[in-house]
Scaffold this active site. Structure first.
Site, PDB file in Angstrom:
ATOM      1  N   LYS A  44       0.843  -1.208   0.000  1.00  0.00           N
ATOM      2  CA  LYS A  44       0.000   0.000   0.000  1.00  0.00           C
ATOM      3  C   LYS A  44       0.875   1.253   0.000  1.00  0.00           C
ATOM      4  O   LYS A  44       2.076   1.185   0.266  1.00  0.00           O
ATOM      5  CB  LYS A  44      -0.921  -0.033   1.215  1.00  0.00           C
ATOM      6  CG  LYS A  44      -0.203  -0.044   2.552  1.00  0.00           C
ATOM      7  CD  LYS A  44      -1.181  -0.341   3.670  1.00  0.00           C
ATOM      8  CE  LYS A  44      -0.461  -0.418   5.004  1.00  0.00           C
ATOM      9  NZ  LYS A  44      -1.354  -0.881   6.075  1.00  0.00           N
ATOM     10  N   TYR A 280      15.989  28.893  11.562  1.00  0.00           N
ATOM     11  CA  TYR A 280      14.774  29.551  12.032  1.00  0.00           C
ATOM     12  C   TYR A 280      14.582  29.341  13.523  1.00  0.00           C
ATOM     13  O   TYR A 280      14.805  28.244  14.037  1.00  0.00           O
ATOM     14  CB  TYR A 280      13.550  28.976  11.318  1.00  0.00           C
ATOM     15  CG  TYR A 280      13.429  29.407   9.875  1.00  0.00           C
ATOM     16  CD1 TYR A 280      13.311  30.746   9.525  1.00  0.00           C
ATOM     17  CD2 TYR A 280      13.424  28.455   8.865  1.00  0.00           C
ATOM     18  CE1 TYR A 280      13.190  31.123   8.209  1.00  0.00           C
ATOM     19  CE2 TYR A 280      13.300  28.820   7.537  1.00  0.00           C
ATOM     20  CZ  TYR A 280      13.181  30.166   7.209  1.00  0.00           C
ATOM     21  OH  TYR A 280      13.067  30.535   5.910  1.00  0.00           O
TER      22      TYR A 280
HETATM   23  C1  LIG Z   1      -0.706  -1.959   6.691  1.00  0.00           C
HETATM   24  C2  LIG Z   1      -1.312  -3.245   6.985  1.00  0.00           C
HETATM   25  C3  LIG Z   1      -0.499  -4.378   7.165  1.00  0.00           C
HETATM   26  C4  LIG Z   1       0.998  -4.303   7.181  1.00  0.00           C
HETATM   27  O1  LIG Z   1       1.428  -3.647   8.351  1.00  0.00           O
HETATM   28  P1  LIG Z   1       2.968  -3.487   8.702  1.00  0.00           P
HETATM   29  O2  LIG Z   1       2.983  -3.029  10.091  1.00  0.00           O
HETATM   30  O3  LIG Z   1       3.512  -2.480   7.751  1.00  0.00           O
HETATM   31  O4  LIG Z   1       3.588  -4.805   8.499  1.00  0.00           O
HETATM   32  C5  LIG Z   1      -1.124  -5.590   7.355  1.00  0.00           C
HETATM   33  N1  LIG Z   1      -2.478  -5.686   7.375  1.00  0.00           N
HETATM   34  C6  LIG Z   1      -3.267  -4.613   7.221  1.00  0.00           C
HETATM   35  C7  LIG Z   1      -4.737  -4.789   7.276  1.00  0.00           C
HETATM   36  C8  LIG Z   1      -2.729  -3.372   7.032  1.00  0.00           C
HETATM   37  O5  LIG Z   1      -3.518  -2.310   6.890  1.00  0.00           O
END
Ligand SMILES: *Cc1c(COP(=O)(O)O)cnc(C)c1O
Length: 388
Positions: A44, A280
């Site tokens: 993702k 800054y």
């Molecule tokens: C993002 C996600 C994962 C993976 O999570 P990580 O902590 O990056 O391994 C697995 N399952 C679902 C449903 C997620 O949304």
């Protein structure tokens, strides 16, 4: 000349991490009576900032890919990915359903509205021009303690039975069971309670099970405690990219290699007297003469603004620190430990040859996930040339 900042992506590191997770954390022989779980490589958010195309190439040996965005899923198919693809949030509206069918995407079913949409789609038949009788694979998700997506324990069985009716009616094919851990990174007791609740809610229901994000996958044997007579799937994400899901264990200790290296160069050097202030807000005050270097990287590149003084950074191969506030396009590094540094000296913000993304994240009060996903579009991405 473009600004000297870039993010290079190592395909061999991505592949190494997938193999390490398989070989070290999901060994074939343990436990003896269960098949090794399938691995959904979670890609993702544009593969956590590494690029979907790179992920499709590097994770060729994964059993499936998991993501949220339908367009990304279509892109994976167009890049030749033939194996399963799981949509972690399922679909959002009725017109997504024929897309799932056309591209053979597994859907998560997490709310009754999605079941309503499937039931309506079954009654209306395939839309004009859509192929008939393409059955969808689905995972019905339980909310076992995250209070995010999924049916509550009291709704779960009824939801699963609705999915089974859609199976009998020919709209769904395989139906599995799924849940998500809230504290697999820091609290084994709560995770065990989540698994026990999952096992109670799914008892006697057929189908494969999918539990375990990275932290769950890297906890040996955890996946096998979820009852799944018809097979298991795990869903590692962050660890595939060479970052750690645990606050107390580094990616290196886990045997993982950073897949993204954010690098830039020194574009200006100055000597400052005691009493001079940097950046800054004058957050940093020199209490002695100092040599400092300006790095072409700022928060508009995705470097976290909250990583002020003392965040780790590597200049010319030497580890040093950030001084003062991070600006939009620049930050300042302490060149005290790097007397050889010149304009043009290489800087690693995180990745191979520099601090880990998790160390930088910690200095900024966040997690490596956020930094990897937030590298700005203006930063050119390269696939690292490797002689492997
Ligand atoms: C993002 C996600 C994962 C993976 O999570 P990580 O902590 O990056 O391994 C697995 N399952 C679902 C449903 C997620 O949304």
């Amino acid at each position: 000349m473009p600004r000297p900042i870039s993010a290079s992506i190592s395909l061999s590191a991505l592949t190494h991490n997938l193999n390490t997770i398989r070989d070290q954390y999901l060994p074939e022989e343990v436990p003896p009576n269960l098949a090794r779980p399938g691995v959904w490589a979670v890609i993702k958010a544009n593969a956590y900032g590494h690029g979907v195309d790179n992920a499709v190439r590097a994770f060729a040996q994964a059993d499936g890919l998991a993501m949220l965005d339908l367009d990304e899923a279509v892109r994976c198919r167009e890049r030749g990915w033939q194996k399963p693809i799981l949509m972690l949030e399922g679909f959002f509206e009725p017109r997504d359903i024929p897309v799932l069918q056309q591209y053979r995407l597994h859907t998560t079913l997490h709310c009754s509205e999605q079941l309503d949409m499937l039931e309506a789609a079954r009654l209306s038949g395939p839309p004009d021009g859509a192929p008939e009788h393409i059955r969808l694979d689905a995972f019905v998700k339980l909310d076992s303690g995250m209070s995010r997506l999924g049916f509550s324990p009291s709704q779960y069985r009824q939801a699963f039975e609705r999915a089974q009716r859609l199976q009998q009616n020919g709209l769904l094919d395989h139906v599995g069971k799924m849940t998500h851990f809230a504290r697999a990174d820091d609290n084994p007791d709560i995770t065990r309670e989540q698994v026990e609740l999952f096992n109670r809610c799914t008892e006697g229901l057929p189908g494969p099970v999918s539990v375990c994000n990275s932290a769950g996958t890297l906890t040996p044997g955890l996946w096998a405690t979820a009852h799944g007579e018809q097979g298991h799937w795990v869903r590692p994400g962050i660890c595939l990219y060479g970052a750690s899901p645990f606050a107390q264990r580094s990616a290196e200790q886990l045997g993982l290699r950073p897949a993204m290296t954010l690098a830039s160069r020194i574009i200006s050097i100055r000597e400052i007297p005691p009493g001079a202030c940097v950046g800054y807000g004058h957050l940093f005050h020199a209490d002695k003469p100092m040599r400092i270097g300006v790095v072409a990287c700022g928060y508009a590149d995705g470097y976290p603004r909250h990583a002020a003084t003392d965040a780790p950074i590597t200049v010319d191969g030497v580890r040093t620190r950030v001084l003062g506030r991070v600006s939009m396009d620049m930050l300042v590094a302490d060149l005290g430990p790097v007397p050889q540094a010149r304009v043009g000296s290489p800087v690693v913000l995180w990745g191979e040859g520099g601090p880990s993304v998790d160390e930088v994240a910690q200095a900024a009060g966040t997690i490596g996930y956020e930094l990897l996903c937030a590298v700005a579009p203006r930063v050119p991405k390269f696939v690292q040339q490797e002689n492997t």
